[in-house]
Design a protein around this motif. Structure first.
Motif, PDB file in Angstrom:
ATOM      1  N   VAL A  57       7.175  -2.095  -8.704  1.00 42.30           N
ATOM      2  CA  VAL A  57       6.206  -1.570  -7.740  1.00 42.30           C
ATOM      3  C   VAL A  57       6.620  -0.175  -7.280  1.00 42.30           C
ATOM      4  N   GLN A  58       7.898   0.001  -7.078  1.00 43.05           N
ATOM      5  CA  GLN A  58       8.402   1.320  -6.686  1.00 43.05           C
ATOM      6  C   GLN A  58       8.038   2.378  -7.731  1.00 43.05           C
ATOM      7  N   GLN A  59       8.200   2.038  -9.001  1.00 44.30           N
ATOM      8  CA  GLN A  59       7.864   2.971 -10.074  1.00 44.30           C
ATOM      9  C   GLN A  59       6.365   3.235 -10.126  1.00 44.30           C
ATOM     10  N   GLN A  60       5.563   2.189  -9.946  1.00 42.85           N
ATOM     11  CA  GLN A  60       4.111   2.353  -9.969  1.00 42.85           C
ATOM     12  C   GLN A  60       3.614   3.249  -8.847  1.00 42.85           C
ATOM     13  N   LEU A  61       4.272   3.180  -7.708  1.00 43.60           N
ATOM     14  CA  LEU A  61       3.826   3.937  -6.541  1.00 43.60           C
ATOM     15  C   LEU A  61       4.367   5.358  -6.498  1.00 43.60           C
TER      16      LEU A  61
ATOM     17  N   ILE B  54      -1.644  -2.860  -7.138  1.00 50.26           N
ATOM     18  CA  ILE B  54      -1.109  -1.523  -6.884  1.00 50.26           C
ATOM     19  C   ILE B  54      -2.052  -0.459  -7.424  1.00 50.26           C
ATOM     20  N   GLN B  55      -2.559  -0.662  -8.612  1.00 48.25           N
ATOM     21  CA  GLN B  55      -3.488   0.317  -9.181  1.00 48.25           C
ATOM     22  C   GLN B  55      -4.739   0.462  -8.321  1.00 48.25           C
ATOM     23  N   SER B  56      -5.255  -0.639  -7.832  1.00 48.40           N
ATOM     24  CA  SER B  56      -6.445  -0.596  -6.983  1.00 48.40           C
ATOM     25  C   SER B  56      -6.154   0.119  -5.676  1.00 48.40           C
ATOM     26  N   PHE B  57      -4.990  -0.137  -5.120  1.00 50.35           N
ATOM     27  CA  PHE B  57      -4.643   0.524  -3.860  1.00 50.35           C
ATOM     28  C   PHE B  57      -4.431   2.024  -4.068  1.00 50.35           C
ATOM     29  N   LYS B  58      -3.819   2.386  -5.179  1.00 55.12           N
ATOM     30  CA  LYS B  58      -3.652   3.810  -5.480  1.00 55.12           C
ATOM     31  C   LYS B  58      -5.004   4.505  -5.622  1.00 55.12           C
ATOM     32  N   GLN B  59      -5.986   3.822  -6.190  1.00 58.21           N
ATOM     33  CA  GLN B  59      -7.323   4.390  -6.314  1.00 58.21           C
ATOM     34  C   GLN B  59      -7.951   4.610  -4.944  1.00 58.21           C
ATOM     35  N   GLN B  60      -7.738   3.668  -4.038  1.00 55.80           N
ATOM     36  CA  GLN B  60      -8.232   3.833  -2.672  1.00 55.80           C
ATOM     37  C   GLN B  60      -7.613   5.079  -2.027  1.00 55.80           C
TER      38      GLN B  60
ATOM     39  N   ALA C 228       3.512   0.850   3.716  1.00 56.58           N
ATOM     40  CA  ALA C 228       4.555   0.193   2.931  1.00 56.58           C
ATOM     41  C   ALA C 228       4.052  -1.146   2.425  1.00 56.58           C
ATOM     42  N   VAL C 229       4.657  -1.599   1.335  1.00 54.63           N
ATOM     43  CA  VAL C 229       4.375  -2.934   0.810  1.00 54.63           C
ATOM     44  C   VAL C 229       5.697  -3.640   0.558  1.00 54.63           C
ATOM     45  N   ALA C 230       5.668  -4.963   0.753  1.00 54.72           N
ATOM     46  CA  ALA C 230       6.869  -5.773   0.562  1.00 54.72           C
ATOM     47  C   ALA C 230       6.598  -6.834  -0.497  1.00 54.72           C
ATOM     48  N   PRO C 231       6.856  -6.508  -1.769  1.00 52.77           N
ATOM     49  CA  PRO C 231       6.654  -7.482  -2.855  1.00 52.77           C
ATOM     50  C   PRO C 231       7.852  -8.424  -2.974  1.00 52.77           C
ATOM     51  N   ILE C 232       7.718  -9.424  -3.828  1.00 55.06           N
ATOM     52  CA  ILE C 232       8.851 -10.300  -4.091  1.00 55.06           C
ATOM     53  C   ILE C 232       9.964  -9.495  -4.764  1.00 55.06           C
ATOM     54  N   ALA C 233      11.177 -10.024  -4.725  1.00 53.32           N
ATOM     55  CA  ALA C 233      12.328  -9.290  -5.246  1.00 53.32           C
ATOM     56  C   ALA C 233      12.156  -8.906  -6.711  1.00 53.32           C
TER      57      ALA C 233
ATOM     58  N   ALA D 121      -6.696  -4.828  -2.013  1.00 56.69           N
ATOM     59  CA  ALA D 121      -6.442  -3.390  -1.876  1.00 56.69           C
ATOM     60  C   ALA D 121      -7.373  -2.733  -0.867  1.00 56.69           C
ATOM     61  N   GLN D 122      -8.646  -3.085  -0.915  1.00 58.44           N
ATOM     62  CA  GLN D 122      -9.604  -2.451  -0.011  1.00 58.44           C
ATOM     63  C   GLN D 122      -9.342  -2.846   1.436  1.00 58.44           C
ATOM     64  N   SER D 123      -9.084  -4.118   1.684  1.00 57.61           N
ATOM     65  CA  SER D 123      -8.802  -4.572   3.043  1.00 57.61           C
ATOM     66  C   SER D 123      -7.549  -3.914   3.594  1.00 57.61           C
ATOM     67  N   PHE D 124      -6.516  -3.854   2.764  1.00 55.27           N
ATOM     68  CA  PHE D 124      -5.262  -3.241   3.210  1.00 55.27           C
ATOM     69  C   PHE D 124      -5.469  -1.760   3.526  1.00 55.27           C
ATOM     70  N   TYR D 125      -6.222  -1.086   2.685  1.00 54.24           N
ATOM     71  CA  TYR D 125      -6.518   0.328   2.932  1.00 54.24           C
ATOM     72  C   TYR D 125      -7.301   0.490   4.233  1.00 54.24           C
ATOM     73  N   GLN D 126      -8.268  -0.373   4.479  1.00 56.28           N
ATOM     74  CA  GLN D 126      -9.066  -0.277   5.699  1.00 56.28           C
ATOM     75  C   GLN D 126      -8.206  -0.491   6.945  1.00 56.28           C
ATOM     76  N   ILE D 127      -7.254  -1.396   6.859  1.00 61.65           N
ATOM     77  CA  ILE D 127      -6.345  -1.622   7.989  1.00 61.65           C
ATOM     78  C   ILE D 127      -5.500  -0.375   8.242  1.00 61.65           C
ATOM     79  N   ALA D 128      -4.951   0.205   7.178  1.00 57.97           N
ATOM     80  CA  ALA D 128      -4.174   1.437   7.324  1.00 57.97           C
ATOM     81  C   ALA D 128      -5.018   2.552   7.919  1.00 57.97           C
ATOM     82  N   THR D 129      -6.250   2.652   7.469  1.00 59.27           N
ATOM     83  CA  THR D 129      -7.148   3.681   7.986  1.00 59.27           C
ATOM     84  C   THR D 129      -7.422   3.485   9.468  1.00 59.27           C
ATOM     85  N   ALA D 130      -7.585   2.228   9.896  1.00 58.62           N
ATOM     86  CA  ALA D 130      -7.853   1.939  11.297  1.00 58.62           C
ATOM     87  C   ALA D 130      -6.721   2.467  12.181  1.00 58.62           C
TER      88      ALA D 130
END
Length: 263
Positions: free
Chosen positions: A58-62, A27-33, A47-52, A249-258
């Motif tokens: 994760v909600q608090q971190q984001l 989460i921290q890495s994705f927030k930096q992106q 959006a992200v879907a973490p385990i229960a 984090a970087q791959s996920f960000y790149q997909i969102a950017t696409a």
């Protein structure tokens, strides 16, 4: 509204991953992106879907992320409200905790945990009645595709929930098409095949609901940064449900950017 006017969704399904410390680092890495190059909510819903166990953490971190990132539950109980259902989490409990969206019908739930069409419909009904948004997963097996049954199977899965969805509740549904043979295998449907199925889904939805033209239809199944642009360019593909690549984090960000750049 044309499908190209639909704001895409890019949803990271973490599945049964990762350990707590790794989740916090992810989460921290994705927030930096996002901080370095923000994507507006008008460009793409992320959006992200973490385990229960991690949902509220994760909600608090984001909460202070540069752009809104929704937190999605990976599943929900077929039982509504509260009660003596050990191990279950109801739609109402998710809503009470500020979780507004849930995945339902993922092939892993259907195949490994006996989520039949009846069970899936009950989950969808409970989630919608509790005010949750539903990301409803559909998809065919390789055998079904090779037998020429792919469209029939996928459209039947949509019909399976039509009886429990009230007319106005279709506005709270996002469809995620995931060919089962492409989930976690490294195989991906060609952009042409994916677009054809998405168009068939939208056509089928048009027979059921007036919201068909506005409904996001996501593609899932080995989505990666290097194929996201091709998928995003398809008319009826309005985002991605991302598995393994969402744990980077970087791959996920790149997909969102696409998807943000092409819609």
């Amino acid at each position: 509204m044309s499908s190209s006017a639909i704001t895409p969704w890019v949803v990271g399904n973490w599945k049964m991953n990762p350990m707590q410390a790794d989740a916090q680092q992810l989460i921290q890495s994705f927030k930096q992106q996002l901080q370095q190059a923000p994507l507006s909510a008008a460009q793409c819903h992320i959006a992200v879907a973490p385990i229960a166990l991690h949902l509220l953490t994760v909600q608090q971190q984001l909460a202070d992320a540069a752009v809104p990132v929704a937190v999605v539950a990976q599943d929900v109980s077929r039982q509504a409200g509260t009660g003596a259902y050990t191990g279950e989490i109801s739609a109402e409990l998710l809503k009470d905790s500020g979780i507004d969206t849930v995945l339902i019908g993922h092939s892993e739930r259907r195949e490994l945990f006996a989520d039949t069409s009846v069970v899936v419909a009950e989950k969808v009904k409970n989630a919608l009645n509790a005010g949750l948004r539903v990301i409803y997963c559909v998809g065919e097996s390789l055998a079904q595709r090779e037998e020429g049954l792919a469209n029939q199977v996928v459209l039947q899965q949509i019909c399976d929930i039509a009886r429990v969805v009230q007319a106005e509740q279709w506005a709270q549904i996002v469809i995620a098409y995931e060919p089962i043979w492409a989930i976690g295998t490294g195989k991906t449907a060609s952009p042409e095949d994916a677009q054809a199925m998405h168009a068939a889904i939208r056509e089928g939805l048009a027979q059921i609901t007036a919201y068909a033209a506005k409904m996001p239809i996501l593609y899932g199944g080995s989505v990666k940064a290097d194929n996201a642009l091709q998928l995003a360019a398809c008319k009826d593909i309005n985002g991605a449900l991302v598995g393994g690549a969402s744990l980077d984090a970087q791959s996920f960000y790149q997909i969102a950017t696409a998807f943000a750049q092409t819609k």
